[in-house]
Design an enzyme around this catalytic site. Structure first.
Site, PDB file in Angstrom:
ATOM      1  CE  LYS A   8      -1.376   5.163  75.997  1.00 42.60           C
ATOM      2  NZ  LYS A   8      -2.142   4.051  76.515  1.00 42.60           N
ATOM      3  NE  ARG A  61     -10.553  52.992  99.578  1.00 37.62           N
ATOM      4  CZ  ARG A  61     -11.153  53.545  98.538  1.00 37.62           C
ATOM      5  NH1 ARG A  61     -10.691  53.329  97.317  1.00 37.62           N
ATOM      6  NH2 ARG A  61     -12.206  54.306  98.696  1.00 37.62           N
ATOM      7  CB  SER A  99     -15.022  57.388  98.228  1.00 42.98           C
ATOM      8  OG  SER A  99     -13.787  58.067  98.123  1.00 42.98           O
ATOM      9  NE  ARG A 115     -22.460  65.848  98.030  1.00 43.00           N
ATOM     10  CZ  ARG A 115     -23.502  65.803  97.204  1.00 43.00           C
ATOM     11  NH1 ARG A 115     -23.429  65.134  96.060  1.00 43.00           N
ATOM     12  NH2 ARG A 115     -24.618  66.445  97.501  1.00 43.00           N
ATOM     13  NE  ARG A 116     -19.656  56.328  96.632  1.00 40.72           N
ATOM     14  CZ  ARG A 116     -18.516  56.492  95.985  1.00 40.72           C
ATOM     15  NH1 ARG A 116     -18.381  57.503  95.151  1.00 40.72           N
ATOM     16  NH2 ARG A 116     -17.515  55.654  96.147  1.00 40.72           N
ATOM     17  N   GLY A 163      -9.802  56.713  98.084  1.00 36.23           N
ATOM     18  CA  GLY A 163      -8.675  56.415  97.198  1.00 36.23           C
ATOM     19  C   GLY A 163      -7.958  57.687  96.783  1.00 36.23           C
ATOM     20  CG  ASP A 211     -12.522  62.664  93.667  1.00 38.67           C
ATOM     21  OD1 ASP A 211     -11.727  62.518  92.741  1.00 38.67           O
ATOM     22  OD2 ASP A 211     -12.923  61.717  94.383  1.00 38.67           O
ATOM     23  CG  ASP A 265      -8.521  64.120  90.219  1.00 33.79           C
ATOM     24  OD1 ASP A 265      -7.280  64.097  90.119  1.00 33.79           O
ATOM     25  OD2 ASP A 265      -9.267  63.207  89.806  1.00 33.79           O
TER      26      ASP A 265
HETATM   27  P1  TTP Z   1     -13.059  58.456  91.707  1.00 34.63           P
HETATM   28  O1  TTP Z   1     -12.282  59.383  92.556  1.00 34.63           O
HETATM   29  O2  TTP Z   1     -12.303  57.638  90.711  1.00 34.63           O
HETATM   30  O3  TTP Z   1     -13.907  57.422  92.574  1.00 34.63           O
HETATM   31  P2  TTP Z   1     -14.434  57.501  94.061  1.00 34.63           P
HETATM   32  O4  TTP Z   1     -14.128  58.820  94.698  1.00 34.63           O
HETATM   33  O5  TTP Z   1     -15.860  57.094  94.010  1.00 34.63           O
HETATM   34  O6  TTP Z   1     -13.637  56.347  94.793  1.00 34.63           O
HETATM   35  P3  TTP Z   1     -12.147  56.419  95.403  1.00 34.63           P
HETATM   36  O7  TTP Z   1     -12.277  56.446  96.881  1.00 34.63           O
HETATM   37  O8  TTP Z   1     -11.513  55.144  94.955  1.00 34.63           O
HETATM   38  O9  TTP Z   1     -11.475  57.636  94.854  1.00 34.63           O
HETATM   39  O10 TTP Z   1     -14.135  59.265  90.884  1.00 34.63           O
HETATM   40  C1  TTP Z   1     -15.024  60.173  91.519  1.00 34.63           C
HETATM   41  C2  TTP Z   1     -16.388  60.032  90.945  1.00 34.63           C
HETATM   42  O11 TTP Z   1     -16.393  60.341  89.543  1.00 34.63           O
HETATM   43  C3  TTP Z   1     -16.936  58.621  91.003  1.00 34.63           C
HETATM   44  O12 TTP Z   1     -17.495  58.333  92.255  1.00 34.63           O
HETATM   45  C4  TTP Z   1     -17.963  58.656  89.930  1.00 34.63           C
HETATM   46  C5  TTP Z   1     -17.328  59.524  88.888  1.00 34.63           C
HETATM   47  N1  TTP Z   1     -16.692  58.672  87.880  1.00 34.63           N
HETATM   48  C6  TTP Z   1     -17.492  57.998  86.964  1.00 34.63           C
HETATM   49  O13 TTP Z   1     -18.716  58.113  86.984  1.00 34.63           O
HETATM   50  N2  TTP Z   1     -16.891  57.201  86.048  1.00 34.63           N
HETATM   51  C7  TTP Z   1     -15.552  57.036  85.995  1.00 34.63           C
HETATM   52  O14 TTP Z   1     -15.050  56.290  85.134  1.00 34.63           O
HETATM   53  C8  TTP Z   1     -14.732  57.727  86.958  1.00 34.63           C
HETATM   54  C9  TTP Z   1     -13.231  57.558  86.981  1.00 34.63           C
HETATM   55  C10 TTP Z   1     -15.342  58.533  87.876  1.00 34.63           C
HETATM   56 MG    MG Z   2     -12.245  59.625  94.627  1.00 34.69          MG
END
Ligand code: TTP
Ligand code: MG
Length: 319
Positions: A46, A125, A156, A158-159, A165, A168, A231
Site C-alpha cells: 500500500k 491598459r 471602451s 466611447r463607453r 486596452g 479604436d 486600430d
Molecule cells: P475592442 O477594442 O477589442 O474592445 P473594447 O474597446 O470594448 O475594450 P478594450 O478597452 O479592451 O479595447 O473592440 C472594440 C469593439 O468592437 C468592442 O467594444 C465590440 C466590438 N467587438 C465585438 O463586438 N466582438 C469582438 O469579438 C471584438 C474583438 C470587438
Molecule cells: Mg478597444
C-alpha cells in the site's frame, strides 16, 4: 464478535501509523517500511502505491499548471493564439527569452515579433486621458488633409471607461459634395508615422483605396510614451450608424442586439440591419444577404428593433 475483530484491526492500524510517524525520515519505499515494527507485506505494498500515485499526481498537477501558466504567458503576445502558444510549449519553450534571440528554434511572424518586443507596454491598459490625447493628435492631422473627414473614438473610450486596452478610431466622410474618404489612408498613415504618433505597423490594408479598410498598429504619446495598440477603420458614410453600434460594443451588448435582430427576423452586422436574409437551417450559414433597411444612424436601428435607446456608457456589462 465482528466488532472485536474490527477493533483489533483498528488498533493494529493505529500502531502501524504511529510507527511510520515515529520514523525520523520520509519513507521512500514499501521495502524501507517493512523494516518498521507493525508493518507487514500488505501495508508495504500500500505504501508503495501511495508513493507512486502520489508522485504521479503531483507530477501531473505540476505539468498541468506549468503548461497553463506558460500558455497564458505566450497568449499575452500580440498575434499569438491558443494553438500557437500550446505548440511552442510542446516544443520546449517556457519563457519569453526562449522565444527571442538568434538561438531560438521557432519562427515568429513580424506582428508577433513586435508583440514580443513591447510585451510589457502592451499588457497594460492606458488611462482614457492618454487615449484622448493620441486621438486628438490624429484628428488634427486628418483634418489637415481633408476638413470634411469625420473621426470618432470608439470601443471602451466611447463607453466612458476610465482605461482603454487600445484605441479604436472610426474614420468616414459625408459624400454630399460627391467626394469620399477613399484613399485617405494613403496620405494619413505616412503623416502619422512622420509625426511619431504611429510607431509600428501590425497590419496594413490590402487596398488603401477601399472605402472599407482596416489599419492595425502601435502608437504612442510623445517620444517617451508607452506603446499602445491602435486600430483605424474606414467605413462608407451611409454605414456609420451600424458601425458605431458595432465598434462601441461592448461585445456582450452587441451579441444580445444581434440575437434580438435574429429573433425578429432581421440580421445585424457592422454594415447594417438587413431583412430577408436566408440561412441554411442546419448550419445557419447565410445563403443570401437580404436587403439593407437601416444603417445610417444608431437610433433608427434601435427603433426598428424596438430596443429602448441606450447611451454608450449604458452599453457595458456589469462588472
Ligand atoms: P475592442 O477594442 O477589442 O474592445 P473594447 O474597446 O470594448 O475594450 P478594450 O478597452 O479592451 O479595447 O473592440 C472594440 C469593439 O468592437 C468592442 O467594444 C465590440 C466590438 N467587438 C465585438 O463586438 N466582438 C469582438 O469579438 C471584438 C474583438 C470587438
Ligand atoms: Mg478597444
Amino acid at each position: 464478535m465482528q466488532q472485536g475483530i474490527g477493533g483489533k484491526r483498528c488498533r493494529q492500524h493505529e500502531a502501524t501509523i504511529a510507527s511510520i510517524r515515529r520514523h525520523p525520515t520520509r519513507l521512500k519505499s514499501g521495502k524501507e517500511a517493512l523494516k518498521l515494527r507493525f508493518v507487514g507485506q500488505r501495508m508495504a505494498e500500500k505504501i508503495d502505491d501511495v508513493i507512486k500515485t502520489g508522485n504521479m499526481r503531483r507530477l501531473q498537477y505540476e505539468e498541468s499548471t506549468e503548461s497553463a501558466i506558460v500558455t497564458k504567458l505566450f497568449m499575452g503576445i500580440y498575434g499569438v493564439g491558443m494553438t500557437t502558444a500550446r505548440d511552442w510549449y510542446s516544443r520546449g519553450m517556457r519563457t519569453l527569452d526562449d522565444l527571442s534571440g538568434s538561438h531560438r528554434r521557432i519562427v515568429l511572424t513580424p506582428a508577433q515579433q513586435i508583440g514580443l518586443k513591447y510585451y510589457t507596454d502592451l499588457a497594460e491598459r492606458m488611462p482614457r486621458s492618454e487615449a484622448k490625447a493620441i486621438f486628438d493628435a490624429i484628428k488634427a492631422i486628418a483634418i489637415g488633409i481633408d476638413p470634411s473627414l469625420e473621426l470618432t473614438i470608439m470601443g471602451s473610450y466611447r463607453r466612458g471607461q476610465e482605461t482603454c486596452g487600445d484605441i479604436d478610431i472610426l474614420l468616414t466622410r459625408p459624400t454630399i459634395d460627391g467626394r469620399s474618404h477613399s484613399g485617405v489612408l494613403r496620405k494619413l498613415l505616412p503623416k502619422l508615422r512622420a509625426a511619431g504618433v504611429l510607431t509600428e505597423d501590425l497590419s496594413y490594408p490590402s487596398d488603401l483605396d477601399d472605402e472599407e479598410a482596416k489599419y492595425m498598429g502601435l502608437c504612442r504619446l510623445g517620444h517617451e510614451g508607452k506603446m499602445r495598440r491602435i486600430d483605424i477603420l474606414t467605413i462608407p458614410y451611409h454605414q456609420r450608424g451600424a458601425a458605431l453600434i458595432y465598434f462601441t460594443g461592448d461585445d456582450v451588448f452587441n451579441r444580445s442586439l444581434r440575437l434580438k435582430a435574429r429573433h425578429d427576423g432581421y440580421s445585424l452586422n457592422q454594415r447594417g440591419l438587413f431583412t430577408g436574409v436566408t440561412r441554411d437551417p442546419k448550419t445557419k450559414v447565410k445563403l443570401s444577404n437580404g436587403i439593407i433597411i437601416a444603417s445610417e444612424t444608431e437610433r433608427e436601428i434601435f427603433n426598428i428593433l424596438k430596443v429602448p435607446w441606450q447611451e454608450p456608457h449604458q452599453r457595458r456589462r456589469a462588472t
